[in-house]
Design an enzyme around this catalytic site. Structure first.
Site, PDB file in Angstrom:
ATOM      1  N   ASP A  20       0.860  -1.178   0.000  1.00 44.00           N
ATOM      2  CA  ASP A  20       0.000   0.000   0.000  1.00 44.00           C
ATOM      3  C   ASP A  20       0.902   1.236   0.000  1.00 44.00           C
ATOM      4  OD1 ASP A  20      -1.673   2.112   0.419  1.00 44.00           O
ATOM      5  OD2 ASP A  20      -2.708   1.258   2.165  1.00 44.00           O
ATOM      6  N   ASP A  92      -6.367   5.581   4.620  1.00 49.10           N
ATOM      7  CA  ASP A  92      -4.936   5.730   4.852  1.00 49.10           C
ATOM      8  C   ASP A  92      -4.458   5.202   6.205  1.00 49.10           C
ATOM      9  OD1 ASP A  92      -5.852   8.286   3.061  1.00 49.10           O
ATOM     10  OD2 ASP A  92      -3.922   7.496   2.424  1.00 49.10           O
ATOM     11  N   HIS A 135      -5.361  11.728  13.940  1.00 47.90           N
ATOM     12  CA  HIS A 135      -6.385  11.598  12.889  1.00 47.90           C
ATOM     13  C   HIS A 135      -7.547  10.684  13.284  1.00 47.90           C
ATOM     14  CE1 HIS A 135      -3.892  13.761  10.138  1.00 47.90           C
ATOM     15  NE2 HIS A 135      -2.909  12.886  10.222  1.00 47.90           N
ATOM     16  N   ASP A 172       2.381  18.901  13.926  1.00 47.03           N
ATOM     17  CA  ASP A 172       2.465  17.932  12.836  1.00 47.03           C
ATOM     18  C   ASP A 172       2.019  18.627  11.542  1.00 47.03           C
ATOM     19  OD1 ASP A 172       2.343  14.618  12.513  1.00 47.03           O
ATOM     20  OD2 ASP A 172       1.083  15.685  11.057  1.00 47.03           O
ATOM     21  N   HIS A 174       0.120  17.503   9.261  1.00 47.18           N
ATOM     22  CA  HIS A 174      -1.257  17.178   8.885  1.00 47.18           C
ATOM     23  C   HIS A 174      -2.245  17.771   9.890  1.00 47.18           C
ATOM     24  CE1 HIS A 174       1.196  13.854   7.132  1.00 47.18           C
ATOM     25  NE2 HIS A 174       0.404  14.075   6.090  1.00 47.18           N
ATOM     26  N   ASP A 265       6.778  15.565  10.724  1.00 44.98           N
ATOM     27  CA  ASP A 265       6.669  15.583   9.263  1.00 44.98           C
ATOM     28  C   ASP A 265       6.578  17.023   8.760  1.00 44.98           C
ATOM     29  OD1 ASP A 265       4.180  15.930  10.401  1.00 44.98           O
ATOM     30  OD2 ASP A 265       3.315  14.089   9.564  1.00 44.98           O
TER      31      ASP A 265
HETATM   32  C1  Q7Y Z   1      -1.053  10.364   7.814  1.00 45.44           C
HETATM   33  C2  Q7Y Z   1       0.006  10.885   8.630  1.00 45.44           C
HETATM   34  C3  Q7Y Z   1      -0.309  10.997  10.034  1.00 45.44           C
HETATM   35  C4  Q7Y Z   1       1.028   9.627  -0.863  1.00 45.44           C
HETATM   36  C5  Q7Y Z   1      -0.272  10.091  -0.253  1.00 45.44           C
HETATM   37  C6  Q7Y Z   1      -0.600   9.257   0.931  1.00 45.44           C
HETATM   38  C7  Q7Y Z   1      -1.105   9.375   3.203  1.00 45.44           C
HETATM   39  C8  Q7Y Z   1      -1.771  10.228   4.202  1.00 45.44           C
HETATM   40  C9  Q7Y Z   1      -1.660   9.686   5.574  1.00 45.44           C
HETATM   41  C10 Q7Y Z   1      -0.781  10.538   6.388  1.00 45.44           C
HETATM   42  N1  Q7Y Z   1       2.000  10.654  -0.863  1.00 45.44           N
HETATM   43  N2  Q7Y Z   1      -1.240   9.991   1.959  1.00 45.44           N
HETATM   44  O1  Q7Y Z   1       1.065  11.138   8.223  1.00 45.44           O
HETATM   45  S1  Q7Y Z   1       0.719  12.044  10.955  1.00 45.44           S
HETATM   46 ZN    ZN Z   2       1.403  13.977  10.042  1.00 46.54          ZN
END
Ligand code: Q7Y
Ligand code: ZN
Length: 597
Positions: A20, A92, A135, A172, A174, A265
């Site tokens: 994945d 995800d 999330h 973070d 996100h 991140d």
């Molecule tokens: C969740 C995360 C939590 C490919 C796109 C995939 C994944 C998103 C989940 C990220 N470049 N997107 O990092 S801190």
């Molecule tokens: Zn993140």
């Protein structure tokens, strides 16, 4: 008072079992490299090691539904095919036979951290956990997250310790939509998140991640979203949002506890974030939060997927929690235009809720929405010729080794004043060294020619004088507003090698405000702070020494509105100086048209 570190190898014992591309970056090594870096840098040894525990059903139910908990409970017994199918109902995220166990440990680690800090076993701490949490929602796993570790910790802290106000800072990259949903209508939890957004084109692509989601009903004003509409945000962009949005609001909110959704991140090199902030910026973000809530800060790991940048950022955070001076921040050249636009939007969306933002520039609502559409279209066109380099190719210097000074604070005291515990007393030498005197004279003359610096300084001095006219601590809020919105950004951009802090007699600045000022300024000049006080101010020695030693400053209490005349002086000064000092800007050039009162 120490720093807790919570880590358990068990949380490395789950991984993605199928192909994945969206999930392949969430690997066990994230935790092992972070922990090994803490050991290698001698930081793990300096922390109080606190064991993890499993969160109980009751803990998890503080945030999640019974149906969801019962469903996740079945995953350890599922076949690979069942796990794949179970995973499909969420976005995800992936499941593994051991992830339920790890998710209970991750949430339990956050609770152990809250207990250690709230019982006074330690001052602050960090938990290195997998899976992340921000999330996950009441009834859904999402974005690598199973249980919402920090949201559970906030509810637990409120319930067990009767806390009135909890601040959650989500740095973070996100948007922690799970945390937002949990506390949207709750004024006792202030949730702040900045996140890559790109006008809703970046995951999780939610309308409600934009700056105009400010919270609902009683919670209106207690949800703060800062959307990053471009990648490549740098140290200046992060610091300016702290100085002009988060810190003023956080001081006005006056939390009893600070929880950090500590995802890395948002640092350079991360394949998800694609931002350009250096790992040492986390030393400053941490430092700037460490004088809130009497220093009670719990950082819980969320994202961070570059296995070089992540451990560097973790070390910067933990070393700052331990009290070591932050490194001098490099290349602060002011926020970019897109960041200024976000700053302008967030400040205007919250001006009705926070008295520290009352004077922020307005933004006509129709203009915002049309602008969003316009910019989105423009970007679509630009994206055709994509020539950016992949995050794996990014290179950056390793953060400089930070030293723990052998003497944290030294004092030269007049006769009859006792040296406070923990400080070294230096005797005042009788005769001045002629070499030093000459050097001083040369440097003084040279600096006196620097008209620009002199003008800036004299403006600042006149501001301080004006504030000094207010007796006692009646205008702590105006003073703090000047420190956060003016002095701190100026100081960061100027990047001094020494901070000289002069306390005038009868300055009208009370001890707690003075300690906040001293504490915050120690983020500059690697903490090299020289405080000058007059002999008569004997009662000020102990509180000053305490701040220099790195003790958390006492909280200021909930602040009232600053005096309008102070705000006016301050804003005028900020406008006059912002051409030369970019970190003072709070509006984008083409939309900014002077603040309206
Ligand atoms: C969740 C995360 C939590 C490919 C796109 C995939 C994944 C998103 C989940 C990220 N470049 N997107 O990092 S801190
Ligand atoms: Zn993140």
């Amino acid at each position: 008072m120490g720093t807790a570190l919570i880590y358990d190898e068990e949380m490395t014992r789950y991984k993605l079992l199928w192909v994945d591309p969206a999930c392949k970056i969430e690997v066990p090594e994230r935790l092992t490299v972070s922990h090994e870096a803490l050991i290698k840098n001698g930081l793990a040894d300096r922390c109080v090691s606190v064991p993890v525990r499993e969160a109980t059903d009751a803990d998890i139910l503080l945030v999640h539904s019974e149906e969801y908990l019962e469903a996740v409970k079945k995953t350890p017994y599922m076949t690979l095919e069942d796990l794949k199918e179970f995973t499909l109902q969420y976005g995800d995220v992936y499941f593994h036979p051991n992830i339920y166990h790890c998710a209970k440990l991750a949430a339990g680690a956050a609770l152990q951290l809250v207990d250690s800090v709230m019982t006074g076993k330690v001052r602050n701490g960090m938990a290195l956990v997998r899976p992340p949490g921000h999330h996950s929602m009441s009834s859904a796993a999402n974005g690598f997250c199973v249980f919402n570790n920090v949201a559970i910790a906030a509810q637990y802290a409120k319930q067990k310790y009767g806390l009135k106000r909890v601040l959650i800072v989500d740095w973070d990259v996100h948007h922690g939509q799970g945390v937002q949903y949990c506390f949207e209508d709750d004024p006792s939890v202030l949730y702040f998140s900045w996140h890559r957004y790109e006008h809703q084109k970046f995951w999780p692509q939610l309308r409600e991640s934009d700056y105009d989601s400010v919270g609902k009903e009683k919670g209106a004003g207690f949800n703060i979203n800062v959307p990053w509409n471009k990648v490549g945000m740098k140290n200046s962009d992060y610091l300016s949002v702290f100085c002009h949005v988060l810190l003023p609001v956080a001081y006005e909110f006056c939390p009893d506890l600070v929880l950090v959704c500590a995802g890395f991140d948002s640092a350079i090199g991360d394949p998800e974030g694609e931002m350009c902030a250096s790992p040492d910026i986390f030393a400053h973000l941490t430092h700037l939060l460490m004088n809130l809530a009497g220093g009670k800060l719990c950082a819980v790991l969320e994202g961070g997927y570059n296995l070089t940048s992540l451990p560097q950022s973790v070390c910067q955070t933990v070393q700052t929690l331990l009290g070591d001076p932050a490194p001098r921040p490099a290349n602060l050249d002011g926020p970019c235009e897109s960041a200024l636009e976000s700053l302008h939007c967030v400040r205007s969306a919250h001006r009705q809720y926070w008295s520290c933002l009352k004077h922020a520039a307005k933004l006509p609502t129709f203009e915002i929405s049309t602008k969003r559409v316009k910019l989105a279209e423009e970007e679509e066109r630009l994206e055709k010729g994509d020539e950016e380099k992949s995050q794996e190719e990014q290179v950056w210097p390793e953060p400089p080794k930070r030293v723990t000074p052998p003497i944290r604070a030294a004092l030269v005291l007049p006769n009859g004043v006792a040296c406070p515990d923990g400080c070294e007393s230096f005797g005042a030498s009788e005769d001045a060294d002629p070499v030093i005197v000459n050097k001083l004279r040369e440097n003084f003359v040279k600096d006196a020619d620097d008209c620009h610096a002199l003008t800036t300084l004299s403006s600042l001095i006149s501001l301080v004088e004006k504030m000094e006219k207010n007796e006692g601590c009646s205008d702590a809020s105006g003073f703090l507003q000047a420190v956060l919105g003016l002095l701190l950004p100026l100081g960061y951009e100027y990047d001094p090698s020494l901070v000289l802090l002069v306390r005038m007699p009868d300055s009208g600045v009370c001890d707690s405000v003075w300690q906040q000022l001293t504490g915050l300024l120690q983020g500059l000049a690697q903490g090299h702070t020289l405080v000058l006080m007059q002999e008569g101010e004997k009662e000020r020695v102990a509180p000053t020494a305490s701040a220099l030693l790195g003790d958390a400053a006492p909280s200021l209490g909930q602040l009232h509105s600053p005096l309008p005349e102070d705000v006016e002086v301050l804003e005028r000064l900020r406008h006059r100086l912002q051409g030369d000092w970019k970190l003072l800007q709070t509006t984008a050039p083409e939309t900014g048209r002077g603040d309206e009162h």
